[in-house]
Design an enzyme around this catalytic site. Structure first.
Site, PDB file in Angstrom:
ATOM      1  N   ILE A 150       0.942  -1.229  -0.057  1.00 32.12           N
ATOM      2  CA  ILE A 150      -0.065   0.093   0.281  1.00 32.12           C
ATOM      3  C   ILE A 150       0.655   1.780   0.153  1.00 32.12           C
ATOM      4  O   ILE A 150       1.421   1.345   1.693  1.00 32.12           O
ATOM      5  CB  ILE A 150      -0.644  -0.054   1.635  1.00 32.12           C
ATOM      6  CG1 ILE A 150      -1.435  -0.877   0.889  1.00 32.12           C
ATOM      7  CG2 ILE A 150      -1.724   1.625   1.385  1.00 32.12           C
ATOM      8  CD1 ILE A 150      -3.149  -1.652   2.393  1.00 32.12           C
ATOM      9  N   PRO A 151       0.752   1.929  -1.305  1.00 31.27           N
ATOM     10  CA  PRO A 151       2.137   2.957  -1.373  1.00 31.27           C
ATOM     11  C   PRO A 151       0.747   4.247  -0.447  1.00 31.27           C
ATOM     12  O   PRO A 151       1.261   5.377  -0.825  1.00 31.27           O
ATOM     13  CB  PRO A 151       1.929   3.493  -2.428  1.00 31.27           C
ATOM     14  CG  PRO A 151       0.602   3.120  -3.331  1.00 31.27           C
ATOM     15  CD  PRO A 151      -0.076   2.002  -2.998  1.00 31.27           C
ATOM     16  N   CYS A 152       0.863   3.944   0.620  1.00 36.84           N
ATOM     17  CA  CYS A 152       0.615   5.743   1.698  1.00 36.84           C
ATOM     18  C   CYS A 152       1.055   6.806   1.696  1.00 36.84           C
ATOM     19  O   CYS A 152      -0.126   7.500   2.339  1.00 36.84           O
ATOM     20  CB  CYS A 152       0.322   4.737   3.078  1.00 36.84           C
ATOM     21  SG  CYS A 152       1.555   4.398   3.914  1.00 36.84           S
ATOM     22  N   HIS A 153       2.797   6.424   1.107  1.00 35.72           N
ATOM     23  CA  HIS A 153       3.366   7.222   1.476  1.00 35.72           C
ATOM     24  C   HIS A 153       2.411   9.098  -0.293  1.00 35.72           C
ATOM     25  O   HIS A 153       3.136  10.159   0.356  1.00 35.72           O
ATOM     26  CB  HIS A 153       4.553   7.226   1.047  1.00 35.72           C
ATOM     27  CG  HIS A 153       5.297   6.763  -0.398  1.00 35.72           C
ATOM     28  ND1 HIS A 153       4.978   5.428  -0.716  1.00 35.72           N
ATOM     29  CD2 HIS A 153       4.940   7.480  -1.083  1.00 35.72           C
ATOM     30  CE1 HIS A 153       5.332   4.939  -1.791  1.00 35.72           C
ATOM     31  NE2 HIS A 153       5.395   6.025  -2.447  1.00 35.72           N
ATOM     32  N   ARG A 154       2.106   7.882  -1.135  1.00 32.27           N
ATOM     33  CA  ARG A 154       1.175   8.862  -1.853  1.00 32.27           C
ATOM     34  C   ARG A 154      -0.190   9.610  -1.551  1.00 32.27           C
ATOM     35  O   ARG A 154      -0.595  10.249  -2.242  1.00 32.27           O
ATOM     36  CB  ARG A 154       1.040   8.313  -3.168  1.00 32.27           C
ATOM     37  CG  ARG A 154       1.887   7.271  -3.777  1.00 32.27           C
ATOM     38  CD  ARG A 154       1.733   6.842  -4.833  1.00 32.27           C
ATOM     39  NE  ARG A 154       3.016   5.804  -5.947  1.00 32.27           N
ATOM     40  CZ  ARG A 154       2.861   4.643  -6.655  1.00 32.27           C
ATOM     41  NH1 ARG A 154       2.083   4.397  -6.232  1.00 32.27           N
ATOM     42  NH2 ARG A 154       4.028   4.676  -6.398  1.00 32.27           N
TER      43      ARG A 154
END
Length: 92
Positions: free
Chosen positions: A52-56
DNA sequence: CGTATGACGTGCA
DNA sequence: GTGCACGCCATAC
């Protein structure tokens, strides 16, 4: 619905393309709960998953918000993907 | 523009 | 069963 709200959020975030960002509110809206933006922040910050690219996912102001792996790392990752950060905000 | 407050939905300890 | 944290919006100063 089989999926819990958080599972929907994960699904949305996983679909965010590289070099792009989405606000917590935007994710909540796509997840079917536009008023649950608070929950999105809570879920993503507390439940990091490598898939999960939660940094995006950032705040509506463009500020990075929170990040389980370190806020500096979040900004660094975004810049690495082509997202420009100015004054702790995403340039659009 | 920065800080403060109130109100809100959801998941977790 | 209860309280907390998270981000967004409106309003106030």
């Amino acid at each position: 619905m089989n999926l819990s709200f958080k599972e929907k959020v994960y699904k949305i975030v996983k679909q965010i393309p590289r070099g792009s960002v989405l606000s917590y509110k935007g994710v909540a809206k796509k997840a079917g709960r536009p008023k649950a933006y608070r929950a999105v922040g809570n879920i993503l910050n507390k439940n990091y998953d490598k898939k999960i690219p939660c940094h995006r996912v950032v705040k509506s102001d463009g500020k990075p918000g929170g990040y389980n792996r370190g806020l500096k790392n979040k900004v660094a990752l975004l810049k690495r993907e082509g997202v420009i950060i100015r004054k702790r905000k995403v340039v659009r």
